[in-house]
Scaffold this motif. Structure first.
Motif, short mmCIF file in Angstrom:
data_model
loop_
_atom_site.label_atom_id
_atom_site.label_comp_id
_atom_site.label_asym_id
_atom_site.label_seq_id
_atom_site.Cartn_x
_atom_site.Cartn_y
_atom_site.Cartn_z
N ILE A 47 0.81 -1.22 0.00
CA ILE A 47 0.00 0.00 0.00
C ILE A 47 0.85 1.27 0.00
CG2 ILE A 47 -1.86 -1.20 1.20
CD1 ILE A 47 -1.02 0.39 3.75
N ASP A 48 0.11 2.42 -0.06
CA ASP A 48 0.64 3.78 -0.08
C ASP A 48 1.29 4.11 -1.42
OD1 ASP A 48 -0.26 4.26 2.51
OD2 ASP A 48 1.65 3.71 3.44
N ARG A 49 1.31 5.39 -1.72
CA ARG A 49 1.94 6.00 -2.89
C ARG A 49 1.10 5.94 -4.16
NH1 ARG A 49 6.79 7.23 -0.75
NH2 ARG A 49 7.84 5.73 0.60
N GLY A 50 0.70 4.77 -4.65
CA GLY A 50 0.02 4.65 -5.92
C GLY A 50 -1.47 4.96 -5.85
N SER A 51 -2.11 4.97 -7.02
CA SER A 51 -3.52 5.37 -7.11
C SER A 51 -4.47 4.18 -7.21
CB SER A 51 -3.73 6.27 -8.33
OG SER A 51 -3.41 5.57 -9.53
N GLN A 52 -3.98 2.96 -6.94
CA GLN A 52 -4.81 1.76 -7.08
C GLN A 52 -4.65 0.89 -5.83
OE1 GLN A 52 -2.57 0.83 -10.55
NE2 GLN A 52 -4.29 1.21 -11.93
N GLN A 53 -4.97 1.49 -4.69
CA GLN A 53 -4.76 0.83 -3.41
C GLN A 53 -5.68 -0.38 -3.24
OE1 GLN A 53 -2.41 2.17 -0.89
NE2 GLN A 53 -1.72 3.16 -2.76
N ILE A 54 -6.98 -0.18 -3.39
CA ILE A 54 -7.93 -1.28 -3.19
C ILE A 54 -7.73 -2.37 -4.24
CG2 ILE A 54 -10.36 -1.91 -3.25
CD1 ILE A 54 -11.01 0.69 -1.88
N ALA A 55 -7.50 -1.98 -5.48
CA ALA A 55 -7.27 -2.98 -6.53
C ALA A 55 -6.05 -3.84 -6.21
CB ALA A 55 -7.10 -2.30 -7.88
N THR A 56 -5.01 -3.21 -5.65
CA THR A 56 -3.82 -3.97 -5.25
C THR A 56 -4.15 -4.95 -4.15
OG1 THR A 56 -2.33 -2.16 -5.87
CG2 THR A 56 -1.50 -3.77 -4.28
N LEU A 57 -4.81 -4.47 -3.10
CA LEU A 57 -5.16 -5.34 -1.97
C LEU A 57 -6.08 -6.47 -2.41
CD1 LEU A 57 -5.69 -2.63 0.78
CD2 LEU A 57 -3.82 -4.29 0.67
N GLU A 58 -7.06 -6.16 -3.23
CA GLU A 58 -7.98 -7.20 -3.68
C GLU A 58 -7.26 -8.25 -4.51
OE1 GLU A 58 -12.21 -4.73 -3.84
OE2 GLU A 58 -10.99 -4.92 -5.67
N THR A 59 -6.32 -7.83 -5.35
CA THR A 59 -5.56 -8.78 -6.17
C THR A 59 -4.73 -9.71 -5.30
OG1 THR A 59 -5.47 -7.22 -8.02
CG2 THR A 59 -3.84 -9.00 -7.99
N VAL A 60 -4.00 -9.12 -4.34
CA VAL A 60 -3.11 -9.91 -3.50
C VAL A 60 -3.90 -10.82 -2.56
CG1 VAL A 60 -1.43 -9.78 -1.62
CG2 VAL A 60 -1.20 -8.27 -3.61
N PHE A 61 -4.91 -10.28 -1.87
CA PHE A 61 -5.61 -11.10 -0.88
C PHE A 61 -6.49 -12.16 -1.52
CE2 PHE A 61 -4.08 -7.95 2.07
CZ PHE A 61 -3.91 -8.68 3.23
N ALA A 62 -6.95 -11.93 -2.75
CA ALA A 62 -7.67 -12.99 -3.45
C ALA A 62 -6.76 -14.19 -3.69
CB ALA A 62 -8.23 -12.48 -4.77
N MET A 63 -5.49 -13.91 -3.99
CA MET A 63 -4.53 -15.00 -4.20
C MET A 63 -4.18 -15.67 -2.87
SD MET A 63 -2.10 -13.21 -7.10
CE MET A 63 -1.05 -14.66 -7.33
N LEU A 64 -4.06 -14.88 -1.81
CA LEU A 64 -3.79 -15.46 -0.49
C LEU A 64 -4.95 -16.35 -0.06
CD1 LEU A 64 -2.32 -12.39 1.47
CD2 LEU A 64 -1.07 -14.18 0.23
N ASP A 65 -6.18 -15.87 -0.26
CA ASP A 65 -7.35 -16.64 0.15
C ASP A 65 -7.49 -17.93 -0.65
OD1 ASP A 65 -7.93 -14.67 1.97
OD2 ASP A 65 -9.48 -13.71 0.75
N ALA A 66 -7.03 -17.91 -1.90
CA ALA A 66 -7.09 -19.10 -2.74
C ALA A 66 -5.91 -20.04 -2.50
CB ALA A 66 -7.14 -18.70 -4.21
N ASP A 67 -5.00 -19.64 -1.61
CA ASP A 67 -3.80 -20.43 -1.27
C ASP A 67 -2.92 -20.70 -2.49
OD1 ASP A 67 -2.06 -21.69 0.45
OD2 ASP A 67 -3.03 -23.65 0.27
N VAL A 68 -2.77 -19.67 -3.32
CA VAL A 68 -1.81 -19.76 -4.43
C VAL A 68 -0.68 -18.77 -4.24
CG1 VAL A 68 -3.55 -20.57 -6.06
CG2 VAL A 68 -3.08 -18.11 -5.89
N ALA A 69 -0.64 -18.10 -3.07
CA ALA A 69 0.38 -17.10 -2.80
C ALA A 69 0.58 -16.96 -1.30
CB ALA A 69 -0.01 -15.75 -3.40
N ASP A 70 1.71 -16.37 -0.94
CA ASP A 70 2.02 -15.98 0.43
C ASP A 70 2.44 -14.51 0.41
OD1 ASP A 70 1.92 -18.70 1.83
OD2 ASP A 70 3.36 -19.08 0.22
N ALA A 71 2.51 -13.90 1.58
CA ALA A 71 2.96 -12.51 1.66
C ALA A 71 3.52 -12.26 3.05
CB ALA A 71 1.80 -11.55 1.38
#
Length: 331
Positions: A47-71
């Motif tokens: 987060i912070d700095r860019g103009s696509q905060q929610i889109a970034t979070l939704e992209t990352v957490f959708a992958m975390l929730d699907a268990d195809v990514a870690d962070a």
């Protein structure tokens, strides 16, 4: 298995999506599905700095929730939590266990991270999309708590800024079993000039050394600094000059005599595994920082920077290779 270690995103969802597609990830309507044999790992500062905060979070957490990514958590996620949490120290017993409702019903209006001009400016892109105190704000704060401060596997170590096992040992009693912050941990680590604060600073911001007496640096945020961040991945840090070890522009180092040694850098890398970090705003052609350390933050939060990934083969994690880096050249 290939672990795609992805650098700091800072609200640039378009750059992230461009990189994911370049790596062969395909969106199935809910999340980006990795190519066979791949898994993503996000190294913090979503987060912070860019103009696509929610889109970034939704992209990352959708992958975390699907268990195809870690962070792992970055300092900007930590700052967001501290910025939104009232300081209970004047009215609550810090040895007790309490809830977020206890904290936020406190009459004090002092937050764990002050709402000064610099901190507001650093966080304004996030708050523009996620208004302070809104339901959306509360939701995303709770999701940020799910990010561990570090991850260690049998083949590698992942942390936002510095793999310091001594600092991690200090932090461990303040965390969940999977190394996520608790509310008590957030409060304890936000108290400046404390042992937990210094440990958290090491893990999420890196190692620093004092500047010579009377010398002050102004960082990119306009903050005066009497310490300078160092390249902790180098050997024999205390036997090198500040010019050799510092992570600072040459213009800022010009005021320091060339032969002044770095002092009081109590750090040693205590693992034989490869270590992956973000945080450091690198530029140029990606390459490992050392035989054992690689950074995937190549300044994607500015127009001239590129979203960067290191493709780690879990069957052969070492040696680190420059050829394993992938950059999305958005322009």
């Amino acid at each position: 298995m290939i672990i795609d270690v992805i650098g700091d995103i800072h609200g640039y969802a378009d750059k992230l999506i461009g990189l994911l597609k370049q790596l062969g990830y395909v969106h199935n309507g809910q999340y980006f599905v990795p190519p066979s044999g791949h898994r993503a790992l996000f190294i913090g500062d979503l987060i912070d700095r860019g103009s696509q905060q929610i889109a970034t979070l939704e992209t990352v957490f959708a992958m975390l929730d699907a268990d195809v990514a870690d962070a792992v958590m970055g300092n900007h996620e930590y700052n967001a939590l501290a910025f939104a949490t009232l300081d209970p120290s004047d009215t609550l017993d810090l040895s007790d266990t309490y809830s977020a409702n206890d904290i936020n019903s406190n009459s004090s209006q002092q937050y764990l991270r002050s709402h000064n001009e610099i901190h507001i400016r650093q966080h304004e892109a996030f708050l523009a999309e996620v208004p302070f105190g809104s339901d959306s704000h509360q939701y995303w704060l709770q999701r940020l708590y799910e990010l561990p401060l570090w991850l260690e596997t049998e083949y590698a170590c992942f942390v936002h800024a510095c793999w310091d096992v001594d600092s991690m040992a200090i932090l461990k009693p303040l965390l969940t079993d999977d190394n996520c912050l608790t509310l008590q941990g957030l409060i304890a680590t936000s108290k400046e000039d404390s042992v937990p604060f210094d440990a958290l600073e090491r893990v999420l911001k890196g190692v620093e050394t004092p500047l010579p007496n009377g010398i002050v640096m102004i960082d990119k945020e306009g903050t005066k600094r009497t310490r300078v961040r160092v390249r902790w991945w180098l050997d024999e840090l205390n036997k090198r000059t500040i010019h050799e070890v510092a992570r600072a522009p040459a213009s800022a180092l010009a005021q320091i005599p060339i032969d002044v040694l770095a002092e009081n850098i109590d750090f040693a890398l205590k693992t034989h595994k490869p270590v992956f970090v973000g945080h450091y705003w690198l530029t140029g052609t990606p390459e490992p920082l050392s035989l054992q350390v690689a950074c995937t933050d190549y300044s994607a939060a500015v127009d001239s920077g590129y979203m960067t990934c290191y493709q780690l083969d879990t069957e052969q994690p070492l040696p680190l290779k420059a050829s394993n880096f992938v950059q999305h050249l958005h322009d």
